[in-house]
Scaffold this motif. Structure first.
Motif, short mmCIF file in Angstrom:
data_model
loop_
_atom_site.label_atom_id
_atom_site.label_comp_id
_atom_site.label_asym_id
_atom_site.label_seq_id
_atom_site.Cartn_x
_atom_site.Cartn_y
_atom_site.Cartn_z
N LEU A 5 0.85 -1.18 0.00
CA LEU A 5 0.00 0.00 0.00
C LEU A 5 0.89 1.24 0.00
N ALA A 6 0.61 2.18 -0.89
CA ALA A 6 1.42 3.40 -1.00
C ALA A 6 0.62 4.62 -0.60
N PHE A 53 4.12 -0.76 3.68
CA PHE A 53 3.67 0.58 3.33
C PHE A 53 4.79 1.27 2.58
N VAL A 54 4.47 1.89 1.46
CA VAL A 54 5.42 2.70 0.71
C VAL A 54 4.95 4.14 0.87
N ASP A 92 11.31 8.18 -3.39
CA ASP A 92 11.41 9.56 -3.89
C ASP A 92 10.16 9.89 -4.69
N GLU A 93 9.50 10.97 -4.32
CA GLU A 93 8.26 11.33 -5.00
C GLU A 93 8.38 12.59 -5.84
N LEU A 129 3.85 4.08 -5.99
CA LEU A 129 3.80 2.62 -5.87
C LEU A 129 4.40 1.95 -7.09
N GLN A 130 4.09 2.46 -8.27
CA GLN A 130 4.65 1.89 -9.50
C GLN A 130 6.16 2.04 -9.51
N SER A 131 6.66 3.17 -9.02
CA SER A 131 8.10 3.39 -8.92
C SER A 131 8.74 2.34 -8.01
N TYR A 132 8.09 2.08 -6.89
CA TYR A 132 8.59 1.05 -5.96
C TYR A 132 8.62 -0.32 -6.64
#
Length: 136
Positions: A5-6, A53-54, A92-93, A129-132
């Protein structure tokens, strides 16, 4: 397998995204009032298995922490106290809000729909989340 879950944490509202059980697809879940975030997460994990958790990590262009990090640190402590058995990973966002807005344009959403900040937050959480998932 459990879900990941992000969170795209914000002072007023937080965008939330989640994977499928196989951790392949990231999908927007919802946006919640940040004051209601911990109860929402407790309720969600009571219904669904979540293993991680992200949480987005806002950074400046020079990779130093942004001003928003001051709000996130106390939240992370609250989260750890409330749900200590689920670890947290930071991602990183930078640029996720701009990418979310561009995604909305590319999807053909109207100007009125693009002004929906809750939707921007949800899409931003999905991008985090996709980055993770891509980095795994």
């Amino acid at each position: 397998m459990a879900r990941v879950l992000a969170l795209d944490f914000g002072k007023v509202r937080t965008g939330i995204a989640v994977t499928d059980e196989f951790q392949i697809i990231a999908s927007g879940l919802t946006t919640v009032n940040t004051k209601e975030l911990i109860p929402f997460l407790k309720d969600y994990i009571a219904k669904e298995q979540v293993e991680l958790f992200v949480v987005g990590e806002p950074k400046q262009m020079d990779a130093t922490a942004s001003e928003s990090e001051v709000l996130i640190i106390p939240f992370l402590k609250q989260l750890n106290n409330a749900i200590p058995n689920i670890p947290v990973v930071r991602v990183d966002e930078r640029f996720t809000s701009k990418m979310a807005f561009q995604t909305m344009i590319d999807s053909g959403l109207s100007k009125k729909q693009r002004k929906n900040k809750a939707l921007v937050d949800e899409i931003s959480a999905t991008l985090i989340l996709q980055s993770y998932l891509s980095s795994k």
